[in-house]
Write a protein that holds these residues in place. Structure first.
Motif, short mmCIF file in Angstrom:
data_model
loop_
_atom_site.label_atom_id
_atom_site.label_comp_id
_atom_site.label_asym_id
_atom_site.label_seq_id
_atom_site.Cartn_x
_atom_site.Cartn_y
_atom_site.Cartn_z
N ARG A 1 0.83 -1.21 0.00
CA ARG A 1 0.00 0.00 0.00
C ARG A 1 0.87 1.26 0.00
O ARG A 1 0.58 2.23 -0.71
N GLN A 2 1.94 1.25 0.81
CA GLN A 2 2.81 2.41 0.87
C GLN A 2 3.53 2.66 -0.45
O GLN A 2 3.82 3.81 -0.80
N ARG A 3 3.80 1.60 -1.19
CA ARG A 3 4.44 1.77 -2.50
C ARG A 3 3.53 2.52 -3.47
O ARG A 3 4.00 3.12 -4.43
N GLY A 4 2.22 2.47 -3.20
CA GLY A 4 1.27 3.17 -4.05
C GLY A 4 0.98 4.58 -3.58
O GLY A 4 0.15 5.28 -4.19
N GLN A 5 1.63 5.03 -2.49
CA GLN A 5 1.44 6.37 -1.97
C GLN A 5 2.46 7.33 -2.59
O GLN A 5 3.42 6.92 -3.24
N TRP A 6 2.22 8.63 -2.35
CA TRP A 6 3.25 9.62 -2.64
C TRP A 6 4.49 9.22 -1.85
O TRP A 6 4.41 8.83 -0.68
N TYR A 7 5.66 9.29 -2.46
CA TYR A 7 6.86 8.73 -1.83
C TYR A 7 7.09 9.26 -0.43
O TYR A 7 7.47 8.51 0.49
N PHE A 8 6.91 10.55 -0.20
CA PHE A 8 7.22 11.16 1.10
C PHE A 8 6.15 10.88 2.16
O PHE A 8 6.36 11.21 3.33
N GLN A 9 5.04 10.28 1.76
CA GLN A 9 3.89 10.20 2.65
C GLN A 9 4.17 9.47 3.95
O GLN A 9 3.81 9.92 5.04
N ARG A 10 4.83 8.32 3.87
CA ARG A 10 5.05 7.56 5.11
C ARG A 10 6.07 8.23 6.01
O ARG A 10 6.12 7.96 7.21
N TYR A 11 6.90 9.11 5.45
CA TYR A 11 7.82 9.86 6.29
C TYR A 11 7.13 11.04 6.95
O TYR A 11 7.45 11.40 8.09
N VAL A 12 6.16 11.63 6.27
CA VAL A 12 5.39 12.72 6.86
C VAL A 12 4.70 12.25 8.13
O VAL A 12 4.61 12.99 9.13
N GLU A 13 4.23 11.01 8.13
CA GLU A 13 3.55 10.46 9.30
C GLU A 13 4.46 10.40 10.53
O GLU A 13 3.98 10.34 11.66
N GLN A 14 5.76 10.39 10.32
CA GLN A 14 6.72 10.28 11.41
C GLN A 14 7.21 11.64 11.92
O GLN A 14 7.95 11.69 12.91
N LEU A 15 6.83 12.71 11.27
CA LEU A 15 7.33 14.04 11.66
C LEU A 15 6.84 14.42 13.06
O LEU A 15 5.78 13.98 13.50
N PRO A 16 7.60 15.23 13.78
CA PRO A 16 7.25 15.57 15.16
C PRO A 16 6.10 16.55 15.26
O PRO A 16 5.89 17.41 14.39
N ALA A 17 5.33 16.42 16.34
CA ALA A 17 4.37 17.44 16.74
C ALA A 17 5.12 18.46 17.60
O ALA A 17 6.32 18.31 17.87
#
Length: 282
Positions: free
Chosen positions: A77-93
């Motif tokens: 599923r992640q391979r079908g996302q925008w490449y940066f998407q799964r890294y955006v989920e890890q960004l700090p609040a």
């Protein structure tokens, strides 16, 4: 050309490391109090010392504030996302620190060299990455990027050390050994990556890491020098007076299951004896 500096002796290394780790705790408290967001990227060749540097950075930090992001192979599923998407989920609040043990730069390195992405995906990444990082910085994220550089001979020595150590063999994968035969390909990929992503707004900082001790000290000291943190006062904590007993009685011990006293087998052993095998420093 000046000779490479020798290995940093253990005593001054440990003394300075402890001092710097104390400053990292102050940095953490400043991030929490100010609601800052700090992202630190650790990249470099296999066995360059990224993981051990991250360990020293986080050793005394609160894991609820300072978090390590080491992502596995992407799912279908992640391979079908925008490449940066799964890294955006890890960004700090706000009030958080995230340390990326490898990051979105996988596309410019291992994916490029090993053929895990197409030419179109690769060049699209090099175009989008500066724009992506610009958005992160404009949103207020403090972004720091470190490239750990290790020499060919030192990398191979570390690989052989891992191969011979059953406690660290898990750190050596077929992908790692490929980096020996593809040394120049990785070098070229890194050079192209720097051309496109070593920018004034988000520069790369190279950490010479043939000496791991020196690399850790240099990297942590530099990180601290680039963040405008201040010591933040914390409320004074005092232990309360324990109230008098109200008659509570503990249940009989034989009603509970206890782990065996394995430590009793060690009694009488020489406490000053070195660890068996003289485990290598990681």
């Amino acid at each position: 050309m000046a000779a490479a500096p020798g290995r940093l002796p253990r005593k001054p290394y440990e003394k300075e490391l402890l001092r710097l780790q104390g400053e990292l705790v102050k940095l953490q408290e400043w991030v929490r109090a100010e609601g800052a967001r700090l992202v630190v990227i650790f990249e470099g060749r296999d066995a360059a010392g990224k993981g051990s540097a991250i360990k020293r950075v986080t050793e005394f930090l609160n894991p609820r504030i300072a978090r390590i992001a080491a992502l596995p192979v992407p799912t279908e599923r992640q391979r079908g996302q925008w490449y940066f998407q799964r890294y955006v989920e890890q960004l700090p609040a706000a009030g958080e620190i995230v340390l990326f043990d490898r990051s979105w730069y996988n596309r410019a390195g291992v994916e490029r060299v090993m053929g895990f992405c197409t030419d179109e995906e690769y060049w699209q990444f090099l175009h989008q990455c500066p724009l992506f990082e610009r958005m992160l910085i404009e949103s207020g994220i403090l972004l720091r990027k470190y490239w750990f550089s290790v020499g060919l001979e030192e990398q191979e020595r570390r690989f052989r050390s891992r191969l011979e150590d059953p406690m660290r063999q898990w750190k050596l994968s077929p992908m790692d050994t490929e980096s020996i035969t593809r040394w120049e390909e990785y070098s070229r990929a890194k050079d192209v990556m720097f051309v496109h992503t070593d920018l004034p707004t988000s520069p790369w900082y190279v950490v010479e890491s043939d000496d791991k001790r020196r690399a850790r000290i240099n990297m942590i000291a530099h990180l601290l020098s680039t963040v405008p943190y201040q010591e933040v006062g914390r409320p004074r904590v005092e232990l309360p007076v324990r109230p008098p007993s109200t008659g509570y009685q503990r249940p009989p011990r034989d009603l509970q299951k206890y782990v065996p006293d394995h430590a009793a087998l060690l009694e009488g052993a020489d406490q000053d004896e070195d660890r068996p095998g003289g485990l290598a420093e990681e």
